[in-house]
Motif scaffolding. Sequence first.
Motif, PDB file in Angstrom:
ATOM      1  N   THR A   8      -6.972  -5.973   4.248  1.00  0.00           N
ATOM      2  CA  THR A   8      -6.344  -7.250   3.918  1.00  0.00           C
ATOM      3  C   THR A   8      -5.160  -7.416   4.858  1.00  0.00           C
ATOM      4  OG1 THR A   8      -6.978  -7.109   1.587  1.00  0.00           O
ATOM      5  CG2 THR A   8      -5.145  -8.581   2.145  1.00  0.00           C
ATOM      6  N   ILE A   9      -5.037  -8.591   5.449  1.00  0.00           N
ATOM      7  CA  ILE A   9      -4.007  -8.859   6.455  1.00  0.00           C
ATOM      8  C   ILE A   9      -2.964  -9.797   5.855  1.00  0.00           C
ATOM      9  CG2 ILE A   9      -3.562  -9.801   8.756  1.00  0.00           C
ATOM     10  CD1 ILE A   9      -6.616  -9.281   9.297  1.00  0.00           C
ATOM     11  N   LEU A  10      -1.708  -9.361   5.856  1.00  0.00           N
ATOM     12  CA  LEU A  10      -0.595 -10.191   5.394  1.00  0.00           C
ATOM     13  C   LEU A  10       0.360 -10.403   6.561  1.00  0.00           C
ATOM     14  CD1 LEU A  10       1.235 -11.617   3.308  1.00  0.00           C
ATOM     15  CD2 LEU A  10       2.196  -9.347   2.780  1.00  0.00           C
ATOM     16  N   LEU A  11       0.655 -11.668   6.858  1.00  0.00           N
ATOM     17  CA  LEU A  11       1.596 -12.021   7.923  1.00  0.00           C
ATOM     18  C   LEU A  11       2.697 -12.887   7.333  1.00  0.00           C
ATOM     19  CD1 LEU A  11      -0.977 -13.110  10.675  1.00  0.00           C
ATOM     20  CD2 LEU A  11      -0.083 -10.814  10.247  1.00  0.00           C
ATOM     21  N   LEU A  12       3.944 -12.578   7.672  1.00  0.00           N
ATOM     22  CA  LEU A  12       5.101 -13.377   7.263  1.00  0.00           C
ATOM     23  C   LEU A  12       5.962 -13.644   8.495  1.00  0.00           C
ATOM     24  CD1 LEU A  12       6.124 -11.518   3.964  1.00  0.00           C
ATOM     25  CD2 LEU A  12       4.981 -13.742   4.129  1.00  0.00           C
ATOM     26  N   ASP A  13       6.400 -14.886   8.668  1.00  0.00           N
ATOM     27  CA  ASP A  13       7.141 -15.259   9.868  1.00  0.00           C
ATOM     28  C   ASP A  13       8.350 -16.114   9.493  1.00  0.00           C
ATOM     29  OD1 ASP A  13       6.735 -15.605  13.091  1.00  0.00           O
ATOM     30  OD2 ASP A  13       7.604 -17.411  12.201  1.00  0.00           O
ATOM     31  N   MET A  60       3.817  -7.828  10.070  1.00  0.00           N
ATOM     32  CA  MET A  60       2.374  -7.771   9.857  1.00  0.00           C
ATOM     33  C   MET A  60       2.075  -6.559   8.993  1.00  0.00           C
ATOM     34  SD  MET A  60       1.178  -8.559  13.799  1.00  0.00           S
ATOM     35  CE  MET A  60      -0.550  -8.450  13.376  1.00  0.00           C
ATOM     36  N   GLU A  61       1.296  -6.780   7.960  1.00  0.00           N
ATOM     37  CA  GLU A  61       0.914  -5.699   7.061  1.00  0.00           C
ATOM     38  C   GLU A  61      -0.600  -5.570   7.024  1.00  0.00           C
ATOM     39  OE1 GLU A  61       2.940  -3.716   5.337  1.00  0.00           O
ATOM     40  OE2 GLU A  61       4.880  -4.765   5.348  1.00  0.00           O
ATOM     41  N   LEU A  62      -1.102  -4.383   7.306  1.00  0.00           N
ATOM     42  CA  LEU A  62      -2.511  -4.062   7.096  1.00  0.00           C
ATOM     43  C   LEU A  62      -2.610  -3.309   5.776  1.00  0.00           C
ATOM     44  CD1 LEU A  62      -3.973  -2.907  10.540  1.00  0.00           C
ATOM     45  CD2 LEU A  62      -4.079  -5.153   9.449  1.00  0.00           C
ATOM     46  N   ILE A  63      -3.295  -3.892   4.818  1.00  0.00           N
ATOM     47  CA  ILE A  63      -3.333  -3.360   3.458  1.00  0.00           C
ATOM     48  C   ILE A  63      -4.712  -2.801   3.164  1.00  0.00           C
ATOM     49  CG2 ILE A  63      -3.018  -3.953   1.019  1.00  0.00           C
ATOM     50  CD1 ILE A  63      -1.228  -6.274   1.994  1.00  0.00           C
ATOM     51  N   LEU A  99      10.037 -19.069   5.255  1.00  0.00           N
ATOM     52  CA  LEU A  99       8.921 -18.248   5.732  1.00  0.00           C
ATOM     53  C   LEU A  99       7.590 -18.986   5.729  1.00  0.00           C
ATOM     54  CD1 LEU A  99       9.645 -14.875   3.858  1.00  0.00           C
ATOM     55  CD2 LEU A  99      10.277 -15.481   6.205  1.00  0.00           C
ATOM     56  N   ARG A 100       6.773 -18.692   6.740  1.00  0.00           N
ATOM     57  CA  ARG A 100       5.359 -19.035   6.740  1.00  0.00           C
ATOM     58  C   ARG A 100       4.574 -17.763   6.450  1.00  0.00           C
ATOM     59  NH1 ARG A 100       6.775 -20.339  11.711  1.00  0.00           N
ATOM     60  NH2 ARG A 100       5.040 -19.211  12.681  1.00  0.00           N
ATOM     61  N   GLY A 101       3.505 -17.905   5.668  1.00  0.00           N
ATOM     62  CA  GLY A 101       2.716 -16.731   5.320  1.00  0.00           C
ATOM     63  C   GLY A 101       1.224 -16.978   5.466  1.00  0.00           C
TER      64      GLY A 101
END
Length: 281
Positions: A8-13, A60-63, A99-101
């Motif tokens: 699962t890919i989580l992105l926060l900017d 960036m989080e790889l879960i 934030l954008r996610g």
Amino acid sequence: MTDPVSRTILLLDIEKYSDRDDIEQAYLRRMLYDVADRTLERAGIDERLRLRADRGDSVMELIDANASVTALLRALLTEVPTQLHAVNRMASSSAQIRLRGVVATGYVAVDEHDGWVGSDLNHACRLLDAQLLRAALRERRDDFALCVSESVHTGIVRHGHAGIPAEDFHAVTVDSKNGPLRAWLHGPVPGAGDDHSEKGGTSVPGASSGERPAPRRDQPGAQAPEARAARPSAPPAGAVFHFDGGAPTFGGSLVGGDQHGVSGGQVTGDVHLGGSGSESA
């Protein structure tokens, strides 16, 4: 390079990160990591189930694929806005964090330089950078805009789990250098922009189709259809003069159409000069 594995890919900017000075950027990075850590903890995803990459203004989080995506989405929709509100209400205008996610799923491999490789990851990054998501955040009052991939919507969102209202997500297609990408935006779709919703998109202000629309009745100079219909037809070719009564006087000659000159003298009554000559005198 390792074999690709499901993640699962989580992105926060952070919005407008580059507009801040070094002190402000350092503060925003601390806030970003704090928000990310608290949100993942709220979702029950501890450090053993995730791998983080630092991108400066984003994280960036790889879960692990076994972690609950449902719990992650629920935490993003509730915990992130709450945390941002708590931070921003006490921060100066230059220290506000918005934030954008993006949440996506797919296969990711790790190369010999500990870099992450995978087309699914590339697509998630394209969604994060999309103009539509940027525009959505500009219109939000809760400081957070979230977009999920098609696979996340199909597998989780559309089923209406508690805390994840499916009706709040809207299908969109965003432009990217890899071509159009279909995704689902949480909350209202921006009113204008290069990207558009699945329901037809929004025209760009100033664009023209080449056609000129008919004026509305309330526009200055506009005429109702019945007024246009009553307008007289164009006059026939050639000079036509109408003198109704009175006593016009001409010196010399006057020529118009098939009439003959009138030299000197005085004419009384109705005088018609010009025309085809078919009318009776």
